[in-house]
Design an enzyme around this catalytic site. Structure first.
Site, PDB file in Angstrom:
ATOM      1  CB  SER A  85      -1.087  -0.054   1.262  1.00  0.00           C
ATOM      2  OG  SER A  85      -2.036   0.748   1.024  1.00  0.00           O
ATOM      3  CG  ASP A 211      -7.064  -4.086  -2.731  1.00  0.00           C
ATOM      4  OD1 ASP A 211      -7.736  -3.260  -2.067  1.00  0.00           O
ATOM      5  OD2 ASP A 211      -5.895  -3.927  -2.599  1.00  0.00           O
ATOM      6  CG  HIS A 239      -5.503  -3.014   1.031  1.00  0.00           C
ATOM      7  ND1 HIS A 239      -5.110  -2.724  -0.318  1.00  0.00           N
ATOM      8  CD2 HIS A 239      -4.857  -1.939   1.843  1.00  0.00           C
ATOM      9  CE1 HIS A 239      -4.290  -1.574  -0.405  1.00  0.00           C
ATOM     10  NE2 HIS A 239      -4.154  -1.337   1.059  1.00  0.00           N
TER      11      HIS A 239
END
Length: 291
Positions: A85, A211, A239
């Site tokens: 991320s 996600d 995610h």
């Protein structure tokens, strides 16, 4: 000026290249514990708390791409980087800036641009990030909880993942609202797509099919314009696939690192940190192997 950055070093894979792990927004390196457990027999892991997060919440390094990149480069040996991320943005910046230090790159649920644009249709709406930023000013706890709910949504193990993410936020004290705001701004404004066609290191892009924060189609698109890139999808993950599908993520990373060993590496190099102790179904698609 050199700033000490806290990191954890663990694993017994001294004969193989080490791996640096960078976490996402509002979290810390201890969240990687399931992935570390799956990799530690094969590789030495250097797990870094990003500036403003975890044990580095008071380190003083601003949460900008270049400042974070430089601080982490100063703290770790030459090694492949894996960024999840927000950590993926920093890993991508470092790999494009210092390929001689980072021989391979793994992007875990991360893209070069997180928000939508006319020529980038699979990003998040900018209004979502601005809504989170507005929420931080009123109730940061509720805002972080909404973000975490999006991270866990769609996973086969949503409740378990949600619990682990919630527990991680406060594991090292309350996060700084200023750092949380800076992180959202970084996610909203960063655009590293121009770095992809000229990226000089091999890259692995691992996405979760479910996600809701990083569209796997955006990851597939990023891999398609990057030389020597491979996209892998974890079918039942959201995610944070390393929490509930750690073995599948580890298998993809192990294969990738085995295909791209760093022959320059000195096995004697070790990680300098304040504390060496650790707290704490795959489908391959769209290969792009270019000479």
């Amino acid at each position: 000026m050199h700033v000490d950055i806290f990191g954890r070093s663990t694993g017994s894979g001294q004969a193989r290249p080490p791996l640096v792990l960078l976490h996402g927004w509002a979290m810390h390196g201890g969240l990687f514990a399931p992935l570390v457990e799956a990799l530690r027999e094969q590789h030495t892991l250097h797990v870094v708390d990003l500036p403003g997060h975890g044990h580095n919440r008071d380190c003083g390094v601003p949460l900008t791409l270049d400042a974070c990149t430089n601080a982490v480069l100063d703290a770790v040996p030459d090694a492949p980087w894996c960024g999840w991320s927000l950590g993926g943005l920093i890993a991508l910046r470092a790999s494009s800036k210092c390929p001689e230090r980072i021989p391979a790159l793994a992007m875990l649920c991360a893209t070069p641009k997180f928000v939508v644009a006319d020529d980038w249709p699979h990003g998040m709406p900018v209004e979502v990030f601005r809504g989170f930023a507005e929420g931080l000013r009123g109730d940061w706890r509720a805002t972080v909880d909404r973000f975490i709910a999006l991270e866990a949504f769609g996973s086969d193990h949503m409740r378990e993942e949600l619990r682990m993410l919630r527990d991680a936020v406060l594991a090292h004290g309350e996060p700084s609202p200023r750092v949380l705001a800076e992180g959202l701004q970084l996610l909203e404004t960063s655009d590293l797509r121009d770095a992809l066609p000229g990226l000089r290191v091999p890259s692995l892009w691992v996405g979760g099919r479910r996600d809701k924060l990083v569209n796997p189609r955006a990851m597939r698109e990023a891999a398609s314009i990057t030389p020597n890139a491979r996209y892998v999808q974890v079918e039942h993950a959201g995610h944070a696939p390393f929490l509930t599908h750690a073995d599948e993520v580890a298998a993809a990373l192990l294969e990738f690192l085995a295909r791209h060993p760093d022959e320059r590496r000195d096995p004697a190099v070790c990680f300098s940190s304040k504390n060496p102790e650790l707290d704490t179904g795959v489908r391959r698609d769209d290969e792009h192997e270019h000479p």
